[in-house]
Design an enzyme around this catalytic site. Structure first.
Site, short mmCIF file in Angstrom:
data_model
loop_
_atom_site.label_atom_id
_atom_site.label_comp_id
_atom_site.label_asym_id
_atom_site.label_seq_id
_atom_site.Cartn_x
_atom_site.Cartn_y
_atom_site.Cartn_z
CB CYS A 1 -0.01 1.26 7.73
SG CYS A 1 -1.76 1.26 7.28
CG HIS B 1 -6.42 1.68 0.33
ND1 HIS B 1 -5.28 2.27 -0.16
CD2 HIS B 1 -6.02 0.58 1.01
CE1 HIS B 1 -4.23 1.55 0.21
NE2 HIS B 1 -4.65 0.50 0.91
CB CYS C 1 -0.93 0.00 1.21
SG CYS C 1 -1.90 -1.51 1.27
#
Lengths: 335, 453, 455
Positions: free
Chosen positions: C442, C400, C109
């Site tokens: 993160c 996301h 990510c």
């Protein structure tokens, strides 16, 4: 009040410098009779209908008529998002909100087939060879836009094929958004073993010796890809998907769809294609599957001799790198 | 079968209509108009040799200029062998009284059978001025009636237009010659029956085929249709273009702007800070603070009969098509007093159109604003003009019912609808330095539509 | 010219061609697609389609058609093997000069923030003067793979010479072997999904349902306000008819969020994680342009914010020493310590909302003296003023797409910092007063990347 009464006359119809141009424009005109269909026919259904039609041999013998039907077929369509995605990813284009020119071709292909499958069409639909294709794109057609496609046939001519004579025809398709002409395609098909007397006879085309350009790429052809293209284009002509059928037509193995090969060559050009252009394709020899082809992209200043050689663009060539045999000679001329 | 439902002015075309409708709605065009080949702009300028009719200094000067522009210019009325006239220019600047025009007009008439396809007839005359003697005024005013009538007689894509020079403007001034070039060229394919007033000298571009080289042009509503085509033509003519459209049209806008190497700005022009944001973007690269031309093209339609009109149909049309233009120019002109503004009006704003009270208000308003901006911008060295398209084939007009659309096409002298590029060409011309002598004008791009004044 | 004497310009070195270490990399502009829900608007679009489109949108916004950029560095987390050279393939599909080099990167990510960091370093060293960092991810077009048994059998079939051999091999296959295997975003080491991991972390840090829902609510309201304010006019280009982030619920309320049923940690006594406080699976792409100040000036483009520094951290989640997504609790304090800064020196903070619990647990850890001294050997950072946090919304509301998130945050934060700085100066503030922004992203595998920007 009739405006006709005020017309000066037909003085502009006297033979003049533009005669040739006007003559060709006249034969480009849509036939007077237009049949409007509810939708662009599904090519598969047209094939089946053709195969199943009793009492008329559609493969090798000619039909009863020797002239083109004076009719155009018309249908509304919208370009399908999912099908466009599949097409773009298959031939190596980006899947945008607008369609590559080859996708418009496959989207209206059913109209061409329906016209060729008519009883009054003088040539046998199956077994006709796609020998050339010319697409003029005025602007890209968008997904979801309401488009109207109109297809008609013109220029039925005889042409030498091997030792004999074949018959060639142009299928013209116009795609409009409202009245705005967006895309126009001319597909030239050749019935190799149909001979009709009394037609204009074309000279045997000259084939200069093929000199392979510098390859810029290539790809492997597989039956899997042919089947994928058949699915996305709807062109399920068994010559592309069945070895048995291909042999029936005299080929060693199945052959790739011409417009698939051409579209892959065009995709090799990438975004330099631009939005408005003329894409001319000549199919020199079928691509046997499986195999490998080379593609060459060359920038040219005088790419399209049909336009007097003034337009810049690209030459896109596909050939067999082992045998040095030309498959597709195509050009992309910027508008 | 004259349809009783057709309004009176349209009955004359029913024969044509019926024929075309039986011929599958006749979507083929009457004559393919001669349009600019982007790979060979203005070369050749005309479709054949140019005949200049008239004697005296002005006619000689015009002939010399066209000759210098590499045109095949003739002064001899005899038809050129094996060729047709690409254009006939009639110089009438010396008219002082009715009757003086006769010989030249009749000479023109004798050439009409020898016109090429998409030929041009252009008159150059003097505008009626304050204090003109009645006889002089009569002769000068007469020219407009001649041009408008002739436009309706010409066939095969040929057009008739006129240039009206104000007192003090010489035929050799760049604006006069630039307007002549525009009217002779393929750029004016769908301009017919128009008289363009030239009131100032203008400026000759360094390169007539790329008159906008180096200039920065902002186009609103640039993502689609006429706006996108305007971007392309402006870029072809050498301009750096900043294309503006609403954020929702961003994908199409990015595509158009990348195609011409321009810049995309996603901006709702009705937002209060629109002018400021536009200036902010122009201040940056690659424009670096330069702004020469502002093209107000953004426009929306919300057609409704007034009896059924609701605020959500009236208000946005006025806001986008009119109020935002005024606000944006007000902001931009402060920073760029020499601004050249070209606004998109419409024949609906001139003649009105059923179901378009809102649109008609906005487009008539655009013409009013243009006339008001003209002296204001002229004070800073700029100008304001409008282009009024007639029936243009776009995605927007594609939604009009077939019958009505077909009628709209056929009621013009050119017997067809125009293309977005035709409007774009007119915009690009008015944006160019050689149009510097045209201010406060409305240039119709309508194929001489029957409607309107 | 007949003189043979070279003109001065021909003899003096062309300084513009020599790239010198500028010591500075700035964020110039960004672009992203609106983020779609998995299987939604972008269902048929590939990573390559999206990355190419997003680069083209950036090119159009900044007027870079035909420009050779120093490097395009981008990637995807769920990547087809055929897209092994994704970034370069994308470049070739854009209007950027085909001579623009590209690198395909992947850091879960944190892919595109990693790419931005790498480019900033190259720019700082003077090796390149411009670069585009980006990422695309499509959970709709994720590579579907065949089962291991089928793969092995197919390989053997290829080698088998006789028909009986082949039949025997085929006979060994079971129907289940033929089913395609959907992509799996579970942690390969633990077999737990990210949500299950976060549920464990939430337990450890006693993160309540209310605290998580509050983060989610703020994300939606603040993202909605940013859209209304036109912040994204210069940051987003619509794609395939989607003009705003599909996950955004501008009208959501605390009550509505409180009603959602829990989806992770349901075998714990009091599960707290819902679809409302966990990020939805998303499709989309984002890109951000970085450059040297000289390059930006030469192109007349703004230096929105300077990339000051960045820090990566990885935690040992495999042995239960730390929560999977707690990397930000390490990277950020280390970064600030190196820069000699505290939370009070920071104007805006962006914490990627993989789950609302990540934001709560990370900020709680920053304030925890025991945690900071024992795990980091540093004093606690103190309590974060939530007014500084994710002021234009974050992943819970926006969505996301894994590799796109970093570039989205860098471009958005740089724009926010530049505006804040402009407002500061307009209010009579000194141009020398720094406006600072901090990012924490993160990532899978117990990693995180933190970055400090300054306008």
């Amino acid at each position: 009040m009739s405006r006709d009464g005020e017309w000066i006359g037909d003085w502009l119809d006297e033979p003049g410098a533009e005669t040739a141009e006007r003559a060709s424009a006249a034969s480009d005109a849509v036939p007077e009779r237009i049949e409007t269909l509810a939708a662009v026919p599904n090519p598969g259904a047209v094939y089946l209908g053709a195969l199943g039609r009793a009492g008329r041999a559609i493969v090798t013998t000619s039909s009863l008529t020797t002239s083109l039907p004076d009719v155009a077929l018309r249908a509304d369509l919208t370009l399908d998002r999912e099908r466009l995605d599949a097409y773009a990813h298959l031939v190596g284009e980006r899947a945008l909100d607008t369609a590559p020119p080859g996708f418009v071709h496959v989207s209206v292909f059913g109209l061409q087939l329906a016209l060729m499958g008519r009883g009054d069409f003088p040539l046998p639909m199956l077994g006709m060879v796609h020998v050339a294709n010319r697409i003029e794109q005025l602007r890209p057609a968008g997904v979801g836009e309401t488009l109207t496609a109109t297809t008609w046939a013109r220029r039925l001519v005889s042409r030498p094929v091997g030792d004999g004579m074949g018959t060639q025809v142009d299928l013209v398709t116009e795609v409009r958004a409202g009245g705005e002409l967006v895309w126009q395609g001319v597909s030239t098909y050749l019935a190799r073993s149909t001979q009709i007397s009394g037609l204009t006879v074309l000279d045997r085309p000259e084939h200069p010796e093929f000199v392979a350009p510098t390859p810029t790429g290539g790809w492997d052809t597989t039956l899997r890809l042919s089947k994928d293209y058949a699915a996305v284009s709807g062109d399920r002509n068994p010559i592309h998907t069945s070895r048995l059928a291909a042999r029936g037509f005299g080929y060693r193995s199945t052959i790739a769809h011409g417009m698939d090969t051409a579209a892959r060559a065009l995709a090799a050009l990438g975004p330099r294609r631009g939005d408005a252009f003329t894409w001319s394709v000549e199919f020199a020899a079928p691509v046997l599957v499986p195999g490998r082809v080379a593609v060459g992209v060359e920038r040219r200043d005088d790419v399209d001799p049909a336009d007097g050689g003034t337009r810049a663009g690209y030459a896109l060539t596909v050939w067999d790198p082992r045998r040095g045999r030309l498959h597709v000679a195509s050009t992309l001329a910027h508008a | 079968m004259p349809s009783p439902t057709l309004p009176a002015p349209l009955r004359g075309v029913t024969k044509q209509l019926n024929r075309s409708i039986t011929q599958a709605l006749g979507l083929t065009e009457a004559v393919t108009l001669r349009r600019t080949d982007p790979t060979s702009v203005d070369a050749p300028l005309t479709a054949g040799p140019v005949l200049v009719i008239g004697q005296g200094e002005d006619a000689d000067a015009v002939a010399h200029h066209l000759h210098d522009a590499h045109l095949d210019v003739r002064r001899n009325l005899a038809a050129p062998t094996q060729q047709r006239w690409g254009a006939v220019v009639v110089v009438l600047t010396d008219l002082d009284a009715p009757g003086e025009e006769a010989e030249r007009v009749l000479a023109l008439g004798a050439t009409l059978r020898e016109l090429a396809r998409c030929a041009r007839v252009v008159t150059i005359s003097r505008a009626v001025g304050e204090g003109d003697a009645p006889a002089t005024a009569a002769a000068r005013a007469g020219v407009s009636g001649l041009v408008r009538s002739l436009g309706k007689e010409l066939r095969q894509g040929a057009t008739a237009n006129g240039i009206e020079l104000a007192a003090g403007v010489a035929v050799t001034d760049p604006a006069a010659l630039g307007t002549l070039r525009f009217l002779l060229s393929a750029r004016s394919a769908f301009v017919d029956g128009q008289l363009l007033p030239v009131t100032g000298p203008g400026r000759a571009p360094a390169d007539w085929t790329r008159p906008l080289v180096g200039s920065v042009v902002v186009v609103t509503g640039a993502a689609r249709g006429i706006g996108a085509e305007t971007v392309r033509v402006l870029a072809r003519d050498g301009a750096h273009v900043l294309g503006v459209d609403v954020p929702a049209a961003g994908e199409a806008l990015a595509h158009v702007m990348n195609e011409v190497g321009g810049v995309a700005l996603q901006l709702d022009i009705t937002s209060p800070d629109a002018g400021e944001r536009l200036l902010e973007r122009v201040a940056r690269g690659p424009f670096n603070g330069r702004l020469d031309v502002l093209v107000h093209n953004a426009g929306i339609l919300r057609d409704k009969l007034l009896a059924n009109m609701r605020p959500e149909q009236w208000e946005p049309v006025i806001a986008v098509n009119l109020a935002a233009q005024v606000a944006v120019t007000t902001a931009v002109a402060q920073a760029h007093p020499g601004l050249v503004q070209v606004s998109l009006a419409s024949t609906s704003g001139i003649a009105g159109n059923r179901g378009q009270t809102n649109y008609g208000f906005s487009k008539a308003g655009v013409i009013g604003a243009t006339q008001a901006w003209a002296p204001v911008l002229a004070a800073g060295g700029g100008r304001a003009n409008a282009v009024a398209p007639g029936f243009i084939e776009t995605e927007m007009t594609a939604s009009i019912p077939t019958m009505q659309r077909e009628i709209s096409r056929r009621v013009s002298s050119l017997g067809q609808g125009g293309k977005p590029v035709d409007v774009a060409e007119a915009v690009a011309f008015l944006a160019s330095p050689q149009a510097g002598g045209i201010n406060g004008a409305v240039l119709r791009v309508c194929g001489q539509n029957l409607v309107g004044r | 010219m007949t003189s043979t004497t070279p003109t001065p310009s021909a003899t003096s070195p062309d300084t513009s061609a020599v790239v010198r270490p500028s010591g500075t990399a700035v964020v110039v502009g960004g672009n992203r697609t609106p983020f779609a829900k998995a299987g939604g608007h972008y269902a048929g679009a590939s990573n390559l389609d999206m990355l190419t489109t997003v680069l083209d949108g950036l090119v159009a916004r900044l007027g870079l058609a035909g420009e050779r950029i120093g490097e395009v560095r981008a990637g995807a987390v769920l990547n087809h093997s055929k897209d092994f050279n994704l970034a370069r393939e994308a470049v070739l599909g854009t209007t950027l000069a085909p001579t623009t080099p590209a690198v395909t990167v992947q850091r879960a990510c944190a892919t595109s923030i990693e790419a931005a960091w790498d480019l900033a370093n190259k720019i700082t060293l003077g090796q390149i003067s411009s670069g585009i960092a980006g990422g695309a991810d499509s959970t709709s077009d994720a590579p579907i793979v065949v089962s291991e048994r089928l793969r092995h059998t197919l390989l053997k079939l290829n080698r088998a010479r006789t028909v009986p051999d082949r039949l025997k091999l085929v006979g060994q296959l079971r129907p289940a072997d033929l089913a395609p295997v959907a992509p799996n975003v579970n942690e390969p080491r633990t077999g737990l999904s990210m949500g299950e991991h976060q549920a464990l972390t939430n337990l450890q840090w006693q993160v309540t349902r209310e605290a998580q829902d509050a983060v989610a609510l703020a994300s939606h309201t603040q993202l909605a306000r940013a859209w209304e304010d036109g912040l994204f006019d210069d940051l987003v280009t619509p794609f395939r008819g989607l003009t705003r982030d599909a996950a955004l619920r501008a009208d959501t309320t605390a009550e509505a969020l409180a009603k959602l049923r829990t989806v992770f940690g349901n075998d714990h006594p009091e599960p707290t994680m819902t679809a409302g406080n966990s990020t939805p699976l998303s499709d989309g792409a984002a890109a951000v342009l970085l450059a040297s100040p000289a390059w930006a000036a030469e192109h007349g483009l703004p230096a929105l914010a300077r990339v000051v520094d960045a820090e990566a951290a990885a935690v040992d989640f495999v042995h239960g020493q730390e929560g999977l997504l707690m990397g930000g609790a390490y990277a950020v304090p280390r970064l600030l310590a190196r820069q000699g800064l505290g939370l009070d020196d920071i104007d805006l903070v962006e914490i990627h909302e993989a789950f609302a619990g990540v934001v709560v647990a990370t900020t709680t850890a920053w304030a925890d003296t025991t945690f900071c001294s024992e795990k980091l050997g540093l004093p606690a950072l103190g309590t974060l003023d939530t007014d500084k946090l994710n002021v234009a919304g974050s992943s819970l509301a926006a969505g996301h797409p894994f590799a796109a998130t970093g570039a989205r945050i860098v471009a958005t934060l740089a724009t926010l910092l530049a505006r804040r700085k402009a407002a500061l100066i307009a209010d009579g503030g000194s141009p020398d007063t720094p406006v600072r922004g901090l990012i924490s992203v993160c990532a899978a595998g117990g990693q995180a990347v933190a970055m400090l920007l300054e306008a």
